[in-house]
Design an enzyme around this catalytic site. Structure first.
Site, PDB file in Angstrom:
ATOM      1  N   ASP A  13     -84.341  47.591 -27.728  1.00  0.00           N
ATOM      2  CA  ASP A  13     -83.794  47.702 -29.081  1.00  0.00           C
ATOM      3  C   ASP A  13     -84.111  49.072 -29.687  1.00  0.00           C
ATOM      4  OD1 ASP A  13     -82.508  46.919 -31.358  1.00  0.00           O
ATOM      5  OD2 ASP A  13     -84.058  45.522 -32.025  1.00  0.00           O
ATOM      6  N   HIS A  30     -77.410  55.274 -26.804  1.00  0.00           N
ATOM      7  CA  HIS A  30     -77.241  54.389 -25.648  1.00  0.00           C
ATOM      8  C   HIS A  30     -77.407  55.161 -24.335  1.00  0.00           C
ATOM      9  CE1 HIS A  30     -76.379  51.234 -28.344  1.00  0.00           C
ATOM     10  NE2 HIS A  30     -75.203  51.675 -28.732  1.00  0.00           N
ATOM     11  N   LEU A 124     -87.880  45.506  -5.794  1.00  0.00           N
ATOM     12  CA  LEU A 124     -87.783  45.058  -7.195  1.00  0.00           C
ATOM     13  C   LEU A 124     -86.379  44.507  -7.423  1.00  0.00           C
ATOM     14  CD1 LEU A 124     -88.643  45.194 -10.315  1.00  0.00           C
ATOM     15  CD2 LEU A 124     -87.556  47.433 -10.316  1.00  0.00           C
TER      16      LEU A 124
HETATM   17  C1  FPP Z   1     -79.874  47.924 -28.702  1.00  0.00           C
HETATM   18  O1  FPP Z   1     -80.052  48.983 -29.590  1.00  0.00           O
HETATM   19  C2  FPP Z   1     -79.252  48.399 -27.467  1.00  0.00           C
HETATM   20  C3  FPP Z   1     -78.007  48.050 -27.002  1.00  0.00           C
HETATM   21  C4  FPP Z   1     -77.127  47.118 -27.694  1.00  0.00           C
HETATM   22  C5  FPP Z   1     -77.456  48.660 -25.778  1.00  0.00           C
HETATM   23  C6  FPP Z   1     -78.466  48.789 -24.698  1.00  0.00           C
HETATM   24  C7  FPP Z   1     -77.953  49.509 -23.530  1.00  0.00           C
HETATM   25  C8  FPP Z   1     -78.688  50.382 -22.831  1.00  0.00           C
HETATM   26  C9  FPP Z   1     -80.073  50.725 -23.144  1.00  0.00           C
HETATM   27  C10 FPP Z   1     -78.150  51.011 -21.611  1.00  0.00           C
HETATM   28  C11 FPP Z   1     -78.050  49.966 -20.558  1.00  0.00           C
HETATM   29  C12 FPP Z   1     -77.854  50.487 -19.236  1.00  0.00           C
HETATM   30  C13 FPP Z   1     -76.967  49.962 -18.354  1.00  0.00           C
HETATM   31  C14 FPP Z   1     -77.111  50.311 -16.964  1.00  0.00           C
HETATM   32  C15 FPP Z   1     -75.852  49.056 -18.736  1.00  0.00           C
HETATM   33  P1  FPP Z   1     -79.230  48.978 -30.933  1.00  0.00           P
HETATM   34  O2  FPP Z   1     -77.960  49.736 -30.724  1.00  0.00           O
HETATM   35  O3  FPP Z   1     -79.075  47.574 -31.422  1.00  0.00           O
HETATM   36  O4  FPP Z   1     -80.182  49.788 -31.869  1.00  0.00           O
HETATM   37  P2  FPP Z   1     -80.336  49.629 -33.433  1.00  0.00           P
HETATM   38  O5  FPP Z   1     -80.925  48.273 -33.668  1.00  0.00           O
HETATM   39  O6  FPP Z   1     -81.255  50.745 -33.778  1.00  0.00           O
HETATM   40  O7  FPP Z   1     -78.978  49.799 -34.032  1.00  0.00           O
END
Ligand code: FPP
Length: 218
Positions: A13, A30, A124
């Site tokens: 998050d 992201h 893993l």
């Molecule tokens: C939450 O932060 C994160 C997500 C919704 C996207 C997570 C995706 C990645 C970390 C990349 C994944 C990698 C692959 C290989 C698919 P948020 O956007 O909700 O953050 P905020 O709460 O600060 O808005």
């Protein structure tokens, strides 16, 4: 020395806040989140963790702006291109789970390719939740169970066989970054006995030491 947990799950998050605070578009957060995935996988292998599960996209995340959803749906393709060699070298098997049939066809194709090309690895298992929601998984499982077995069941173990995550061991440690302290419909049954660790850092700033502390400090 404490035993290394078999299964660590992470709610990644804070990508959006990380980006906004730096004056960057949320997609940059992201992308930085994907780089944190790379570092975390390397750290998990070094620490001897056998199962690492990451929450990348929840079934509620479709409500986000289309541009952001499109970018996240494109990330598995970037992940494949940039990571597949290193994943195979390190012996990492990748599995995606969730309501995968509802994903864009291009996303579905590349995640299948990633799963097929890493299927023989066994150092893993990296599981990535895409279009996942725990309540959806349970309802879907019950629907399938009713079709397959109208006699009903006695035990949770029998229900689990109908989950998208049926091969997944129970979660030992559940980590959430960015200071939020909620479960957000992630692996509710699988993490029934998990130890919860909340970390203030945003996901793109997640580092090896945070993982190492999370699995050793009780
Ligand atoms: C939450 O932060 C994160 C997500 C919704 C996207 C997570 C995706 C990645 C970390 C990349 C994944 C990698 C692959 C290989 C698919 P948020 O956007 O909700 O953050 P905020 O709460 O600060 O808005």
């Amino acid at each position: 020395m404490k035993k290394v947990p078999n299964h660590v799950a992470i709610m990644m998050d804070g990508n959006g806040r990380w980006a906004v605070e730096k004056g960057k578009p949320r997609s940059a957060g992201h992308y930085a989140g994907m780089l944190a995935v790379r570092r975390t996988v390397e750290a998990a292998v070094q620490l001897g963790i056998s199962n690492l599960t990451l929450y990348a996209f929840s079934s509620e995340n479709w409500k986000r702006p289309k541009q952001e959803v499109d970018y996240i749906m494109h990330l598995p393709s970037i992940f494949y291109k940039t990571e597949i060699k290193a994943l195979n070298k390190a012996g990492v098997r990748v599995e995606f789970f969730g309501d995968l049939q509802a994903l864009p066809l291009k996303t579905l194709a590349v995640i299948k390719k990633t799963m097929q090309e890493t299927i023989h690895n066994n150092t893993l298992i990296l599981r990535i939740a895409l279009n996942y929601g725990s309540k959806d998984e349970i309802i879907n499982g019950i629907k399938e169970l009713v079709q397959a077995n109208s006699q009903g069941i006695q035990e949770y173990e029998e229900l689990r066989q109908f989950f998208w995550t049926k091969e997944m061991p129970d979660v030992d440690v559940m980590i959430r970054t960015s200071g939020e302290q909620r479960l957000s419909n992630f692996l509710l049954m699988q993490a029934a006995n998990a130890r919860l660790v909340f970390i203030k850092a945003y996901w793109p700033d997640f580092e090896r030491d945070m993982l190492s502390d999370a699995i050793t400090n009780n």
